[in-house]
Design a protein around this motif. Structure first.
Motif, PDB file in Angstrom:
ATOM      1  N   TYR A 117       0.841  -1.195   0.000  1.00 17.76           N
ATOM      2  CA  TYR A 117       0.000   0.000   0.000  1.00 17.76           C
ATOM      3  C   TYR A 117       0.876   1.246   0.000  1.00 17.76           C
ATOM      4  N   TYR A 118       0.533   2.154  -0.910  1.00 22.20           N
ATOM      5  CA  TYR A 118       1.289   3.383  -1.078  1.00 22.20           C
ATOM      6  C   TYR A 118       0.425   4.602  -0.800  1.00 22.20           C
ATOM      7  N   CYS A 119       1.010   5.545  -0.109  1.00 19.80           N
ATOM      8  CA  CYS A 119       0.396   6.845   0.088  1.00 19.80           C
ATOM      9  C   CYS A 119       0.930   7.783  -0.990  1.00 19.80           C
ATOM     10  N   ALA A 120       0.080   8.671  -1.488  1.00 18.34           N
ATOM     11  CA  ALA A 120       0.502   9.580  -2.541  1.00 18.34           C
ATOM     12  C   ALA A 120      -0.154  10.941  -2.361  1.00 18.34           C
ATOM     13  N   ALA A 121       0.521  11.960  -2.881  1.00 17.20           N
ATOM     14  CA  ALA A 121       0.012  13.326  -2.759  1.00 17.20           C
ATOM     15  C   ALA A 121      -0.014  14.003  -4.124  1.00 17.20           C
ATOM     16  N   ASP A 122      -1.153  14.611  -4.424  1.00 19.30           N
ATOM     17  CA  ASP A 122      -1.340  15.370  -5.665  1.00 19.30           C
ATOM     18  C   ASP A 122      -1.449  16.840  -5.295  1.00 19.30           C
ATOM     19  N   GLN A 123      -0.429  17.605  -5.564  1.00 15.22           N
ATOM     20  CA  GLN A 123      -0.402  19.001  -5.141  1.00 15.22           C
ATOM     21  C   GLN A 123      -1.378  19.880  -5.910  1.00 15.22           C
ATOM     22  N   HIS A 124      -1.872  19.421  -7.056  1.00 15.49           N
ATOM     23  CA  HIS A 124      -2.786  20.232  -7.862  1.00 15.49           C
ATOM     24  C   HIS A 124      -4.247  19.945  -7.561  1.00 15.49           C
ATOM     25  N   GLY A 125      -4.520  18.948  -6.742  1.00 16.80           N
ATOM     26  CA  GLY A 125      -5.900  18.656  -6.388  1.00 16.80           C
ATOM     27  C   GLY A 125      -6.759  18.256  -7.561  1.00 16.80           C
ATOM     28  N   SER A 126      -6.217  17.443  -8.445  1.00 21.36           N
ATOM     29  CA  SER A 126      -6.914  17.043  -9.665  1.00 21.36           C
ATOM     30  C   SER A 126      -8.199  16.296  -9.355  1.00 21.36           C
ATOM     31  N   SER A 127      -9.156  16.423 -10.288  1.00 20.67           N
ATOM     32  CA  SER A 127     -10.399  15.660 -10.162  1.00 20.67           C
ATOM     33  C   SER A 127     -10.173  14.189 -10.509  1.00 20.67           C
ATOM     34  N   ARG A 128      -9.059  13.884 -11.144  1.00 21.85           N
ATOM     35  CA  ARG A 128      -8.756  12.497 -11.503  1.00 21.85           C
ATOM     36  C   ARG A 128      -8.005  11.823 -10.365  1.00 21.85           C
ATOM     37  N   TYR A 129      -8.603  11.796  -9.227  1.00 22.00           N
ATOM     38  CA  TYR A 129      -7.973  11.278  -8.011  1.00 22.00           C
ATOM     39  C   TYR A 129      -7.675   9.785  -8.116  1.00 22.00           C
ATOM     40  N   TYR A 130      -8.327   9.094  -9.041  1.00 18.55           N
ATOM     41  CA  TYR A 130      -8.197   7.648  -9.200  1.00 18.55           C
ATOM     42  C   TYR A 130      -6.994   7.259 -10.064  1.00 18.55           C
TER      43      TYR A 130
END
Length: 125
Positions: free
Chosen positions: A94-107
């Motif tokens: 299991y990996y944790c990840a961060a999207d700094q742009h807050g994209s709607s494509r979270y999946y």
């Protein structure tokens, strides 16, 4: 730069629970989407759950909906994945990840710029 460190994995039996933690350092999560992905041997990395830090909206893969809960602690800059009623098919890194742009494509794992090192979850039958 954001550093993510996961913890909480382990070996459990089917039906048990685990809580994964992902502690972040480097900056706050304002505007970010934080996600959990997993990868089983021989399989592609797949989306598990995500949380939009600004409003707390959560998103889940169908395979974990109703069993897993993602949450965040702003004060601790930590995101959690509570996993209940675990099944052998939940076995993965299991990996944790961060999207700094807050994209709607979270999946989509392509949207995430920062990743933790992963933590192994093994569910025996």
């Amino acid at each position: 730069q954001v550093q993510l460190v996961e913890s909480g994995g382990g070996l459990v039996q089917a039906g048990d629970s685990l809580r994964l933690s992902c502690a972040a350092s480097g900056r706050t999560f304002s505007g970010y989407v934080l996600g959990w992905f997993r990868q089983a041997p021989g399989k592609e990395r797949e989306f598990v759950a995500a949380i939009r830090w600004s409003n707390g909206n959560t998103y889940y893969a169908d395979s974990v909906k109703g069993r897993f809960t993602i949450s965040g602690d702003n004060a601790k800059n930590t995101v959690y994945l509570q996993m209940n009623s675990l099944k052998p098919e939940d076995t993965a890194v299991y990996y944790c990840a961060a999207d700094q742009h807050g994209s709607s494509r979270y999946y989509s794992f392509w949207q995430y710029e920062y990743w933790g090192q992963g933590t192994q979850v093994t569910v025996s039958s």
